[in-house]
Write an enzyme that holds these catalytic residues in place. Structure first.
Site, PDB file in Angstrom:
ATOM      1  N   GLY A   1       0.823  -1.202   0.000  1.00  0.00           N
ATOM      2  CA  GLY A   1       0.000   0.000   0.000  1.00  0.00           C
ATOM      3  C   GLY A   1       0.857   1.251   0.000  1.00  0.00           C
TER       4      GLY A   1
ATOM      5  N   GLY B   1       0.556   5.622   0.766  1.00  0.00           N
ATOM      6  CA  GLY B   1      -0.223   6.800   1.137  1.00  0.00           C
ATOM      7  C   GLY B   1       0.554   8.027   0.721  1.00  0.00           C
ATOM      8  N   VAL B   2       0.173   9.148   1.266  1.00  0.00           N
ATOM      9  CA  VAL B   2       0.813  10.390   0.852  1.00  0.00           C
ATOM     10  C   VAL B   2       2.294  10.439   1.209  1.00  0.00           C
ATOM     11  CG1 VAL B   2      -0.203  11.509   2.898  1.00  0.00           C
ATOM     12  CG2 VAL B   2       0.798  12.890   1.131  1.00  0.00           C
ATOM     13  N   SER B   3       2.605  10.024   2.407  1.00  0.00           N
ATOM     14  CA  SER B   3       4.012  10.097   2.794  1.00  0.00           C
ATOM     15  C   SER B   3       4.490   8.767   3.352  1.00  0.00           C
ATOM     16  CB  SER B   3       4.190  11.190   3.839  1.00  0.00           C
ATOM     17  OG  SER B   3       3.208  11.009   4.841  1.00  0.00           O
ATOM     18  N   ALA B   4       3.692   7.759   3.117  1.00  0.00           N
ATOM     19  CA  ALA B   4       4.047   6.466   3.684  1.00  0.00           C
ATOM     20  C   ALA B   4       3.914   5.353   2.665  1.00  0.00           C
ATOM     21  CB  ALA B   4       3.123   6.164   4.863  1.00  0.00           C
TER      22      ALA B   4
ATOM     23  N   LYS C   1       4.186   0.321   8.264  1.00  0.00           N
ATOM     24  CA  LYS C   1       3.989   1.572   7.551  1.00  0.00           C
ATOM     25  C   LYS C   1       5.252   2.392   7.756  1.00  0.00           C
ATOM     26  CE  LYS C   1       0.662   5.389   7.390  1.00  0.00           C
ATOM     27  NZ  LYS C   1      -0.735   5.739   7.620  1.00  0.00           N
TER      28      LYS C   1
ATOM     29  N   ASP D   1     -11.492  10.669   8.433  1.00  0.00           N
ATOM     30  CA  ASP D   1     -11.071  10.168   7.118  1.00  0.00           C
ATOM     31  C   ASP D   1     -11.692   8.798   6.829  1.00  0.00           C
ATOM     32  OD1 ASP D   1      -9.806  10.544   4.724  1.00  0.00           O
ATOM     33  OD2 ASP D   1      -7.835   9.893   5.421  1.00  0.00           O
TER      34      ASP D   1
HETATM   35  N1  LIG Z   1      -2.127  -3.018   8.270  1.00  0.00           N
HETATM   36  C1  LIG Z   1      -2.250  -3.043   6.959  1.00  0.00           C
HETATM   37  N2  LIG Z   1      -2.360  -4.192   6.316  1.00  0.00           N
HETATM   38  C2  LIG Z   1      -2.504  -4.226   4.970  1.00  0.00           C
HETATM   39  N3  LIG Z   1      -2.520  -3.131   4.193  1.00  0.00           N
HETATM   40  C3  LIG Z   1      -2.416  -1.946   4.800  1.00  0.00           C
HETATM   41  C4  LIG Z   1      -2.271  -1.836   6.195  1.00  0.00           C
HETATM   42  N4  LIG Z   1      -2.205  -0.536   6.501  1.00  0.00           N
HETATM   43  C5  LIG Z   1      -2.291   0.129   5.364  1.00  0.00           C
HETATM   44  N5  LIG Z   1      -2.417  -0.702   4.322  1.00  0.00           N
HETATM   45  C6  LIG Z   1      -2.562  -0.315   2.906  1.00  0.00           C
HETATM   46  O1  LIG Z   1      -1.732   0.796   2.632  1.00  0.00           O
HETATM   47  C7  LIG Z   1      -2.495   1.904   2.150  1.00  0.00           C
HETATM   48  C8  LIG Z   1      -1.897   3.199   2.631  1.00  0.00           C
HETATM   49  O2  LIG Z   1      -1.881   3.210   4.033  1.00  0.00           O
HETATM   50  P1  LIG Z   1      -2.400   4.453   4.894  1.00  0.00           P
HETATM   51  O3  LIG Z   1      -3.797   4.741   4.512  1.00  0.00           O
HETATM   52  O4  LIG Z   1      -2.155   4.191   6.318  1.00  0.00           O
HETATM   53  O5  LIG Z   1      -1.459   5.605   4.376  1.00  0.00           O
HETATM   54  P2  LIG Z   1      -1.781   7.123   4.300  1.00  0.00           P
HETATM   55  O6  LIG Z   1      -0.524   7.851   3.992  1.00  0.00           O
HETATM   56  O7  LIG Z   1      -2.507   7.539   5.514  1.00  0.00           O
HETATM   57  O8  LIG Z   1      -2.756   7.121   3.028  1.00  0.00           O
HETATM   58  P3  LIG Z   1      -3.946   8.062   2.650  1.00  0.00           P
HETATM   59  O9  LIG Z   1      -3.359   9.355   2.364  1.00  0.00           O
HETATM   60  O10 LIG Z   1      -4.534   7.416   1.431  1.00  0.00           O
HETATM   61  O11 LIG Z   1      -4.922   8.026   3.793  1.00  0.00           O
HETATM   62  C9  LIG Z   1      -3.901   1.636   2.649  1.00  0.00           C
HETATM   63  O12 LIG Z   1      -4.854   2.228   1.805  1.00  0.00           O
HETATM   64  C10 LIG Z   1      -3.984   0.131   2.649  1.00  0.00           C
HETATM   65  O13 LIG Z   1      -4.372  -0.345   1.401  1.00  0.00           O
END
Ligand SMILES: Nc1ncnc2c1ncn2[C@@H]1O[C@H](COP(=O)(O)OP(=O)(O)OP(=O)(O)O)[C@@H](O)[C@H]1O
Length: 697
Positions: free
Chosen positions: A23, A25-28, A45, A139
């Site tokens: 997965g 995200g924006v910074s992860a 993450k 969110d």
């Molecule tokens: N524990 C986990 N197990 C499996 N996949 C995960 C888990 N945590 C996150 N992911 C995947 O990774 C993606 C990105 O993680 P996360 O939403 O925490 O990041 P973010 O930077 O907050 O992203 P966003 O900006 O989209 O909210 C999630 O949409 C999910 O598909």
């Protein structure tokens, strides 16, 4: 995968082995990983702290919340620690991935009702817990609902959550825009009175629609439009026709969540008692119906990412010009998305620079059916053909102009405080490949996940991917393009830019062509009352009658007449000499008069038709003129009415108005004459009959 408090998860990167990416995200970036000492598969993450330098507080909050919460439907962190420039958050691995990923790879048209009810009930339980503990998630969306292959459901991502009991700086976080546009409650956007946990209920309703359709409402639109549509349009919902497959209770449940007035939304606790959730099934049901037969998460993720990358290459030529625009849209589509009005202006300006491509977007039903999903990210929006077209089309211009009009209207209810707050554009930061953690690309033997063949593999959906984007597929290598500073922080007064833009649009003569769509497309709820007024074209009881009855109203113009109603006609004739009192006439004379009377009647009918046509034409002109005049008087656009074209139109309109007035008068005269003649004819006919009767007698 359940949280195990007794287990001590090591706090060093060397104790973990990173596998594939699952997965982004924006910074992860999120990896499947192995906790070596415990021999347990986890998700890690990895947040690049250098990229998050603007939001360290947010990260701290996320980690803090993730470790304090304790509910089976909330994703709790095992532990977290720093490794170089990164922060590692170790958490249970949800091997089914997010609902968003799931839909993108296997259910692009959305899920079935029992599955939705089951998923949403679990999410709602998590919200009940969070709200009871004073947290707002902020969110809630399919991208943050994670599923495990055994059917457990967890709400994740506390990156933007806020505590309702926070004070000082943290309280301020509730007075800023956070969340993802499509899921964001109107009050969060408006910030008139702050917001509370009921903002989550709105997002919950939007998530319900997302799960039902495979995408959130308005997801095909750029952020500016999403903002305006959420504020101005009637709340989205399940459609009676389109959503026949869903039950009444589902439709009702969504409708209760998506009420614009937050006070009228139910609490999470109350919502949980809604009859819709009686349709919810077991975790096992979810595992069987949704996940069985799917490829492992890492593979699905890789596949989608490859598809997105291919699409990017495919559209590179078209896309290049729009790099900055799309990049900005991409940035906005993610969580912690921040509105930036200056940025919106530049976006509108960029749209305006393109022209010449016919508008195919909004009228095309097939496109509507295959609306793309923006999901938690905007990666594919920035490169999908539809998006590229959107920015290139005349409709793009049109939308931009309309949006600016709308923005002007919305500003009335849009407080200044958030506008100032919005000036801090979300900053992606610089790309730094060196900060990536080292990781092992090979799958471990100790991998807990069973490898299954995938009857509903991502290949099935290849055709749709053009339209169906997803934040999940954002590639770090692709997403880290730099935004020049002048694009990131554009300055200058809103008014001037918008005026220049709107004026240019008008000078191009686009306005005439824009108007019909502008009027028909929108659902003018909310603050833009002037539009509703504009569309009033019949006389209301409260209408001022001092100028005579308004027979047509467009914009600020009225076409009036003393009285053109049939009733009025009758009254008009009352003062005229009556044929009954004329000198005696023979039956021959009556017969001779008949053809000329018929001729007059015929003429009358033809003239009436001519007048109707003229009135219609005048209406069109006055409608356009009225719209332009409203634009001209508006505060934000301040468009000058002095252009030659406008003057021409104005004189045309005045001329037509005069024509209409004189024609109406003429019509009235003719009608009066007609009535007189009819009366005389009747009298003559009666007299003739009497004479004939007497003769016979
Ligand atoms: N524990 C986990 N197990 C499996 N996949 C995960 C888990 N945590 C996150 N992911 C995947 O990774 C993606 C990105 O993680 P996360 O939403 O925490 O990041 P973010 O930077 O907050 O992203 P966003 O900006 O989209 O909210 C999630 O949409 C999910 O598909």
């Amino acid at each position: 995968m359940e949280h195990t408090p007794d287990k001590k998860f090591p706090l060093s990167a060397k104790d973990y082995k990173l596998y594939e990416e699952v997965g982004e995200g924006v910074s992860a970036t999120v990896y499947r990983a192995l906790c070596i000492p415990l021999n347990e598969i986890v998700a890690i993450k990895v947040l690049d702290l250098e990229k998050c330098n603007n939001d360290l507080d947010g990260i701290r909050r996320e980690v803090q919340t993730m470790s304090l919460i304790n509910h089976p439907n909330l994703l709790r962190a095992h532990c977290s620690f720093t490794a170089g420039h990164s922060l590692w958050v170790v958490m249970p691995y949800m091997d089914g991935g997010s609902c968003l990923h799931l839909m993108k790879s296997a259910y692009p048209e959305g899920l079935e009702e029992p599955a939705i009810a089951t998923l949403l009930r679990e999410v709602l339980k998590a919200l009940v817990y969070l709200h009871a503990h004073g947290h707002i998630h902020r969110d809630v969306k399919a991208g943050n609902i994670l599923i495990h292959s055994k059917g457990m459901v967890k709400l994740a991502d506390f990156g933007v959550s806020a505590c309702m009991f926070d004070t000082g700086d943290r309280q301020r976080s509730r007075n800023t825009f956070v969340g993802t546009p499509c899921w964001m409650a109107p009050e969060v956007m408006q910030q008139l009175h702050g917001y509370d946990f009921r903002a989550d209920i709105w997002s919950f309703g939007i998530t319900a629609l997302e799960l039902a359709h495979g995408h959130a409402p308005f997801s095909k639109y750029p952020p500016m439009k999403v903002l305006l549509m959420t504020l101005q349009n009637a709340p989205p919902g399940l459609d009676y026709e389109r959503d026949k497959r869903f039950s009444k209770s589902f439709k009702e449940m969504v409708a209760t969540c998506l009420v614009k007035d937050p006070k009228k939304r139910p609490t999470s606790e109350k919502l949980l008692k809604h009859s819709f959730f009686k349709h919810a099934r077991s975790a096992d049901y979810l595992a069987r119906t949704l996940l069985e037969g799917l490829a492992p998460l890492g593979e699905r993720f890789k596949m989608l990412k490859a598809q997105e990358a291919a699409l990017l290459v495919q559209n590179k030529a078209l896309y290049e010009d729009k790099e900055q625009l799309s990049q900005q849209e991409y940035i906005r589509g993610i969580s912690a998305w921040n509105f930036n009005l200056e940025d919106l202006k530049s976006q509108a300006a960029l749209i305006q620079e393109n022209d010449g491509v016919p508008n195919i977007e909004e009228s095309n039903a097939s496109i509507k059916q295959t609306e793309r999903h923006n999901g938690s990210g905007r990666f594919t929006e920035r490169m999908s053909p539809e998006m590229v077209n959107h920015s290139k089309t005349a409709s793009g211009q049109e939308d931009a102009l309309n949006d600016l009009h709308d923005l002007k209207g919305s500003l009335a209810s849009f407080p200044m405080k958030p506008l100032q707050a919005l000036k801090d554009c979300f900053d992606v930061g610089e790309d730094d490949a060196n900060t990536s953690p080292s990781w092992d690309d090979t799958r471990s033997d100790s991998d807990e996940l069973p490898t299954k063949s995938s009857p509903r593999s991502v290949h099935q959906d290849t055709g749709r991917k053009n339209d169906d984007d997803d934040g999940f597929a954002r590639s770090s290598s692709l997403s880290h393009q730099e935004i020049p500073n002048h694009k990131k922080f554009l300055s200058g007064p809103l008014k001037q830019d918008t005026v220049a833009f709107a004026k240019k649009m008008m000078d191009n003569g686009d306005r005439d062509h824009l108007q019909p769509k502008y009027q028909s497309e929108r659902n003018y709820s909310g603050p833009l009352l002037y539009r509703q007024r504009k569309e009033t074209n019949c006389l209301s009881p409260a209408e001022d009658t001092s100028e005579g009855a308004v027979i047509q109203r467009k914009g600020r113009f009225k076409v009036t007449s003393a009285d053109v109603s049939p009733k009025g006609m009758t009254n008009c004739s009352s003062g005229l000499p009556c044929g009954g009192s004329s000198s005696p006439m023979t039956s021959n004379l009556a017969a001779a008069l008949l053809p000329s009377l018929q001729c007059i009647l015929q003429q009358n009918i033809m003239q009436r038709e001519e007048i109707t046509k003229l009135i219609k034409y005048a209406e069109q002109i006055s409608g356009t003129q009225g719209d332009l005049t409203e634009v001209g008087t508006s505060n934000s656009l301040q468009v000058s009415c002095s252009s030659t074209r406008e003057k021409e139109l104005q004189s045309q309109f005045t001329h037509l108005q005069q024509c209409v007035t004189s024609l109406v008068e003429e019509l009235q005269n003719l009608k009066q004459k007609n009535a007189q003649l009819e009366k005389r004819l009747n009298t003559l006919t009666n007299r003739d009959k009497r004479i004939r009767g007497m003769t016979r007698a």
